[in-house]
Design an enzyme around this catalytic site. Sequence first.
Site, PDB file in Angstrom:
ATOM      1  N   ASP A  13     -21.103  45.595 100.011  1.00 57.52           N
ATOM      2  CA  ASP A  13     -21.776  45.319  98.737  1.00 57.52           C
ATOM      3  C   ASP A  13     -23.249  45.680  98.805  1.00 57.52           C
ATOM      4  OD1 ASP A  13     -19.567  44.345  97.353  1.00 57.52           O
ATOM      5  OD2 ASP A  13     -19.732  42.391  98.326  1.00 57.52           O
ATOM      6  N   LYS A  68     -34.627  55.728 115.812  1.00 59.10           N
ATOM      7  CA  LYS A  68     -34.097  54.437 116.251  1.00 59.10           C
ATOM      8  C   LYS A  68     -35.193  53.369 116.125  1.00 59.10           C
ATOM      9  CE  LYS A  68     -32.359  52.094 120.301  1.00 59.10           C
ATOM     10  NZ  LYS A  68     -32.348  52.115 121.751  1.00 59.10           N
ATOM     11  N   PHE A  92      -8.269  44.491  95.436  1.00 56.59           N
ATOM     12  CA  PHE A  92      -7.978  43.436  96.404  1.00 56.59           C
ATOM     13  C   PHE A  92      -9.157  42.471  96.404  1.00 56.59           C
ATOM     14  CE2 PHE A  92      -4.261  44.125  99.189  1.00 56.59           C
ATOM     15  CZ  PHE A  92      -3.754  45.261  98.584  1.00 56.59           C
ATOM     16  N   LYS A 114     -14.072  43.274  86.558  1.00 58.12           N
ATOM     17  CA  LYS A 114     -13.967  44.689  86.965  1.00 58.12           C
ATOM     18  C   LYS A 114     -13.011  45.486  86.082  1.00 58.12           C
ATOM     19  CE  LYS A 114     -15.048  43.480  91.748  1.00 58.12           C
ATOM     20  NZ  LYS A 114     -15.331  44.109  93.028  1.00 58.12           N
ATOM     21  N   ASN A 145     -17.897  45.679 108.405  1.00 58.94           N
ATOM     22  CA  ASN A 145     -17.142  44.423 108.349  1.00 58.94           C
ATOM     23  C   ASN A 145     -15.879  44.566 109.191  1.00 58.94           C
ATOM     24  OD1 ASN A 145     -14.927  45.488 106.616  1.00 58.94           O
ATOM     25  ND2 ASN A 145     -16.641  45.754 105.190  1.00 58.94           N
ATOM     26  N   LYS A 169     -12.451  38.347  89.071  1.00 61.40           N
ATOM     27  CA  LYS A 169     -12.659  39.766  89.430  1.00 61.40           C
ATOM     28  C   LYS A 169     -11.821  40.683  88.538  1.00 61.40           C
ATOM     29  CE  LYS A 169     -14.127  38.810  94.074  1.00 61.40           C
ATOM     30  NZ  LYS A 169     -13.900  38.771  95.492  1.00 61.40           N
TER      31      LYS A 169
HETATM   32  N1  CTP Z   1     -15.046  46.882  95.673  1.00 65.02           N
HETATM   33  C1  CTP Z   1     -15.464  48.157  95.326  1.00 65.02           C
HETATM   34  N2  CTP Z   1     -16.763  48.518  95.520  1.00 65.02           N
HETATM   35  C2  CTP Z   1     -17.647  47.650  96.051  1.00 65.02           C
HETATM   36  C3  CTP Z   1     -17.210  46.359  96.437  1.00 65.02           C
HETATM   37  C4  CTP Z   1     -15.903  46.016  96.220  1.00 65.02           C
HETATM   38  O1  CTP Z   1     -14.669  48.926  94.823  1.00 65.02           O
HETATM   39  N3  CTP Z   1     -18.892  48.040  96.246  1.00 65.02           N
HETATM   40  C5  CTP Z   1     -13.637  46.533  95.430  1.00 65.02           C
HETATM   41  C6  CTP Z   1     -12.831  46.282  96.677  1.00 65.02           C
HETATM   42  O2  CTP Z   1     -12.262  47.480  97.165  1.00 65.02           O
HETATM   43  C7  CTP Z   1     -11.786  45.311  96.176  1.00 65.02           C
HETATM   44  C8  CTP Z   1     -12.468  44.545  95.097  1.00 65.02           C
HETATM   45  O3  CTP Z   1     -13.593  45.344  94.723  1.00 65.02           O
HETATM   46  O4  CTP Z   1     -10.678  45.970  95.604  1.00 65.02           O
HETATM   47  C9  CTP Z   1     -12.925  43.172  95.473  1.00 65.02           C
HETATM   48  O5  CTP Z   1     -13.863  43.189  96.482  1.00 65.02           O
HETATM   49  P1  CTP Z   1     -14.602  41.868  97.037  1.00 65.02           P
HETATM   50  O6  CTP Z   1     -15.525  42.326  98.087  1.00 65.02           O
HETATM   51  O7  CTP Z   1     -13.627  40.829  97.385  1.00 65.02           O
HETATM   52  O8  CTP Z   1     -15.312  41.370  95.776  1.00 65.02           O
HETATM   53  P2  CTP Z   1     -16.766  41.482  95.295  1.00 65.02           P
HETATM   54  O9  CTP Z   1     -16.722  42.179  93.999  1.00 65.02           O
HETATM   55  O10 CTP Z   1     -17.629  42.070  96.337  1.00 65.02           O
HETATM   56  O11 CTP Z   1     -17.131  39.986  95.007  1.00 65.02           O
HETATM   57  P3  CTP Z   1     -17.751  38.838  95.927  1.00 65.02           P
HETATM   58  O12 CTP Z   1     -18.613  39.532  96.948  1.00 65.02           O
HETATM   59  O13 CTP Z   1     -18.464  38.034  94.960  1.00 65.02           O
HETATM   60  O14 CTP Z   1     -16.565  38.148  96.522  1.00 65.02           O
END
Ligand code: CTP
Length: 402
Positions: free
Chosen positions: A279, A289, A323, A341, A210, A337
Amino acid sequence: MLTSKKIVVCVTGGIAVYKAVALVSKLTQAGADVKVIMTRSAMEFVQPLSFQVMSRNDVYVDTFDEKDSSVIAHINLADWADLVIVAPATANVIGKLANGIADDMVTTTLLATTAKVWIAPAMNVHMYDNAAVKRNIARLSEDGYSFIEPSEGFLACGYVGKGRLEEPENIVKLVEDYFSPKDLPLKGQKVVVTAGPTRERIDPVRFLTNFSSGKMGYAMAEAAANLGADTVLISGPVSIDAPSNVTFVSVESAQGMYDAVVAQFDTASIVIKTAAVADYKPKVVQAQKMKKQPGEATIALERTTDILAELGTRKTNQLLIGFAAETNDVVHYAKGKLEKKNADYIIANDVTEAGSGFGTDTNSVTLVGHNGVEMHFPHLTKKELALQLLQTIIQLEKDGRK
Ligand code: CTP
C-alpha cells in the site's frame, strides 16, 4: 499446448517422409513427447537419426531390437501413446492394417494400441484411387481409424492430383484441437490473475515487502487454466514455479504490477487480484546504499495506486475478484472493500487463523459478492479451494443472468 501429451508417429516408406521430420519437430516444439517408429522402407529415404534429433527420443525400427529388457517395446509404445499418427501412410501399411497383418514394428504397434490412431496417406493419385486402397480405407474407417485426407497438388511422381501428405502445420493444428479440452466453462475467456508480494525499493540493496508466498494466486491461475481459460498470471517475486498452462508475466513493484494488469485489462473477462500489493512505497529510492547513522531513522512513504480500486472505476464487462487478508471482523471489512473498490467478489480470510493465510498450503475463506452472497469455505488445500471458488463464482454468475 501439447505439454505432457504422448504421441507415437509411425513413419512408412514414401517420399513424404521428409515432411514427417518437420511434423515430429513441430509436435515436439508444441510440448508433446514424441516417439517415432520407422519401417525399413522409410529408412531408405531418411535416417533414424533425423527423427531421434527432432524428437529427442530413441527411434524404433526393429520389433526384435528391445532397447529396454524390462518391457516389450511394441506393447510398451502401444500402451504409452495418447495418440498414434501414421504419416506418411503408404498404400502398403493401409492394406496391412486393414487386414490385421502385423509383420514389423509399425504394424505390431498399430494392432496392439488402444489409443486413437490417425492415418495420413501419401501416395500417387492413381494408387489413392485404386479400388483396393479405397476398400481398405473404408474398412479402416468402419473400424474406428481416422484419416487425415491428403491434399491436392504436385506429386513427387510428376502427377498433379490428390495424394500429397497434409502439411505438417495443419496436422499439428488437428492434434492441438483434438487435445484441447471441450466444454469447459471458461473456454474462450481471458482470466488475469495477480499473485505474490510486491517489492518496493528503498535503495539498491533493500526493499519493503510482505509474507505472501504466491501459493493462493498460483492455485487460482492453475484452476482458471484448468477450467479452460486463456490465463495470464502476473506475479511478484516468489519461490514457486508457475503452472505450465498459463502465460507468465513477472513484475517487481506495485507500479510494475499496475502497468502489467492495465495492459491486459481491456481484453480480460475476469480479473482476480490475489496479490498482496504494497500500500506504500518509499517516497524516494536512494541511488546509493543508505549508510547507518547514529540514532533513529525514518523512511518517508507514499501511497501506491490501489490497482483493484482503479480497475473498479475502469471496468466495463469484466468481473473483478479481490482478496482481503484480515485479522479481525473479516466479513465486515470484506464487504467494505467490495463496495469501496467496486469489485464483484471479495474472497476474505483471517490470516491469524491456524492453517490459513500467508505461506500455508491450506486456507479457509469467506466469499462475499455483489449479489449479497456470503459463503464460507472451510479448511481446504489452496488448489482445491481455488477450483471450488471459481466454480462457485461461475455458477453464481450463471444463475444471476437467468
Ligand atoms: N490491492 C490492489 N492494489 C493495492 C492494494 C491492494 O489491487 N495497492 C488489492 C489486493 O490485490 C486485494 C485487495 O486489493 O485483492 C485487498 O487488499 P488489502 O491489502 O487486504 O486491502 P487494502 O485495500 O489495502 O485495505 P486495508 O489495508 O485497509 O486492509
